[in-house]
Design a protein around this motif. Structure first.
Motif, PDB file in Angstrom:
ATOM      1  N   ILE A   5       4.563  30.800 -52.162  1.00  0.00           N
ATOM      2  CA  ILE A   5       4.738  31.910 -51.031  1.00  0.00           C
ATOM      3  C   ILE A   5       5.919  30.514 -50.102  1.00  0.00           C
ATOM      4  O   ILE A   5       5.849  29.410 -49.979  1.00  0.00           O
ATOM      5  CB  ILE A   5       3.796  31.792 -50.191  1.00  0.00           C
ATOM      6  N   ALA A   6       6.911  31.112 -49.563  1.00  0.00           N
ATOM      7  CA  ALA A   6       8.185  30.430 -48.455  1.00  0.00           C
ATOM      8  C   ALA A   6       7.881  32.020 -46.810  1.00  0.00           C
ATOM      9  O   ALA A   6       7.734  32.830 -47.530  1.00  0.00           O
ATOM     10  CB  ALA A   6       9.477  30.687 -49.059  1.00  0.00           C
ATOM     11  N   LEU A   7       6.998  31.373 -45.876  1.00  0.00           N
ATOM     12  CA  LEU A   7       7.328  32.016 -44.646  1.00  0.00           C
ATOM     13  C   LEU A   7       8.118  31.340 -43.738  1.00  0.00           C
ATOM     14  O   LEU A   7       8.590  30.196 -43.499  1.00  0.00           O
ATOM     15  CB  LEU A   7       5.732  31.761 -44.720  1.00  0.00           C
ATOM     16  N   TYR A   8       9.193  32.499 -43.445  1.00  0.00           N
ATOM     17  CA  TYR A   8      10.151  32.344 -42.433  1.00  0.00           C
ATOM     18  C   TYR A   8       9.454  32.752 -40.718  1.00  0.00           C
ATOM     19  O   TYR A   8      10.127  32.194 -40.242  1.00  0.00           O
ATOM     20  CB  TYR A   8      12.013  32.681 -43.209  1.00  0.00           C
ATOM     21  N   SER A   9       8.943  33.054 -40.633  1.00  0.00           N
ATOM     22  CA  SER A   9       8.403  33.859 -39.280  1.00  0.00           C
ATOM     23  C   SER A   9       7.290  32.931 -38.735  1.00  0.00           C
ATOM     24  O   SER A   9       6.215  32.602 -39.866  1.00  0.00           O
ATOM     25  CB  SER A   9       8.161  35.356 -39.903  1.00  0.00           C
ATOM     26  N   ALA A  10       7.566  33.368 -37.521  1.00  0.00           N
ATOM     27  CA  ALA A  10       6.813  32.519 -36.780  1.00  0.00           C
ATOM     28  C   ALA A  10       4.765  33.207 -37.112  1.00  0.00           C
ATOM     29  O   ALA A  10       4.695  34.457 -37.247  1.00  0.00           O
ATOM     30  CB  ALA A  10       6.641  32.981 -35.463  1.00  0.00           C
ATOM     31  N   LEU A  36       2.364  26.966 -50.451  1.00  0.00           N
ATOM     32  CA  LEU A  36       2.714  27.549 -48.919  1.00  0.00           C
ATOM     33  C   LEU A  36       3.649  26.568 -48.173  1.00  0.00           C
ATOM     34  O   LEU A  36       3.782  25.540 -48.524  1.00  0.00           O
ATOM     35  CB  LEU A  36       1.561  27.586 -48.797  1.00  0.00           C
ATOM     36  N   PHE A  37       4.822  27.344 -48.730  1.00  0.00           N
ATOM     37  CA  PHE A  37       6.269  27.133 -47.775  1.00  0.00           C
ATOM     38  C   PHE A  37       6.303  27.333 -46.125  1.00  0.00           C
ATOM     39  O   PHE A  37       6.838  28.154 -46.587  1.00  0.00           O
ATOM     40  CB  PHE A  37       7.326  26.228 -49.225  1.00  0.00           C
ATOM     41  N   HIS A 115      11.952  23.587 -53.443  1.00  0.00           N
ATOM     42  CA  HIS A 115      12.681  23.475 -55.148  1.00  0.00           C
ATOM     43  C   HIS A 115      11.577  23.350 -55.714  1.00  0.00           C
ATOM     44  O   HIS A 115      11.737  23.694 -57.131  1.00  0.00           O
ATOM     45  CB  HIS A 115      13.602  22.795 -54.965  1.00  0.00           C
ATOM     46  N   ASP A 116      10.676  22.071 -55.798  1.00  0.00           N
ATOM     47  CA  ASP A 116       9.536  21.700 -56.940  1.00  0.00           C
ATOM     48  C   ASP A 116       8.431  22.808 -57.296  1.00  0.00           C
ATOM     49  O   ASP A 116       8.521  23.302 -58.685  1.00  0.00           O
ATOM     50  CB  ASP A 116       8.747  20.614 -56.830  1.00  0.00           C
ATOM     51  N   ALA A 117       8.248  24.392 -56.080  1.00  0.00           N
ATOM     52  CA  ALA A 117       7.627  25.034 -56.039  1.00  0.00           C
ATOM     53  C   ALA A 117       7.935  26.083 -57.201  1.00  0.00           C
ATOM     54  O   ALA A 117       7.347  26.595 -57.920  1.00  0.00           O
ATOM     55  CB  ALA A 117       7.076  25.511 -54.989  1.00  0.00           C
ATOM     56  N   ILE A 118       9.302  26.459 -56.858  1.00  0.00           N
ATOM     57  CA  ILE A 118      10.074  27.406 -57.539  1.00  0.00           C
ATOM     58  C   ILE A 118      10.228  27.137 -58.595  1.00  0.00           C
ATOM     59  O   ILE A 118      10.118  27.681 -59.644  1.00  0.00           O
ATOM     60  CB  ILE A 118      10.901  27.379 -56.796  1.00  0.00           C
ATOM     61  N   GLN A 119      10.336  25.245 -59.588  1.00  0.00           N
ATOM     62  CA  GLN A 119      10.221  25.471 -60.697  1.00  0.00           C
ATOM     63  C   GLN A 119       8.880  25.375 -61.822  1.00  0.00           C
ATOM     64  O   GLN A 119       9.077  25.707 -62.561  1.00  0.00           O
ATOM     65  CB  GLN A 119      10.944  23.957 -60.764  1.00  0.00           C
ATOM     66  N   THR A 120       8.364  25.189 -60.481  1.00  0.00           N
ATOM     67  CA  THR A 120       6.418  25.522 -60.768  1.00  0.00           C
ATOM     68  C   THR A 120       6.119  26.495 -61.177  1.00  0.00           C
ATOM     69  O   THR A 120       5.709  27.503 -62.008  1.00  0.00           O
ATOM     70  CB  THR A 120       5.814  24.782 -60.413  1.00  0.00           C
TER      71      THR A 120
END
Length: 130
Positions: A5-10, A36-37, A115-120
């Protein structure tokens, strides 16, 4: 299923709340969150200096509690964090800044962790954005 999970907002943005609720539901459904990134303005969700008005949900605190209680890998992008003044003890000392506002359970690291999380993971789910 394994999610990254990637979060881009505050923390005060609606997408932060949606991301947290998705993460809670994923775990409750028996899925795994590999990482979580927090990137771009999402790094503010990890800052211990966020003060939420009394009549609003304290999502920064909820994120920290969620990461801690579930022993998740909560990674904050170091470049985005430094640009926005979100510093752990090591980076505050390195750049001679008086404030430290990033504490456990958060870890500062680079985009390689995403990147590592996406691969996993089986799926990358992104919340917020430009």
């Amino acid at each position: 299923m394994k999610f990254a999970i990637a979060l881009y907002s505050a923390a005060h943005a609606p997408s932060s709340r949606r991301a947290l609720r998705f993460a809670e539901a994923a775990l409750a459904g028996g899925h795994e969150i590999v990482r979580l990134f927090f990137y771009q303005d999402g790094v503010h969700s990890a800052s211990s200096n966020c003060v939420t008005p009394q009549d609003e949900l304290d999502l920064a605190q909820q994120w920290a509690a969620f990461v801690s209680s579930n022993q998740l890998d909560g990674v904050v992008c170091i470049a985005a964090a430094l640009r926005r003044g979100v510093l752990n003890e090591e980076e505050a000392a390195r750049y001679q800044r008086p404030a430290i506002n990033l504490h456990a359970p958060w870890e500062l690291s680079g985009l390689g962790q995403l990147h590592d999380a996406i691969q996993t993971a089986d799926r990358l789910i992104c919340f917020g954005g430009p």
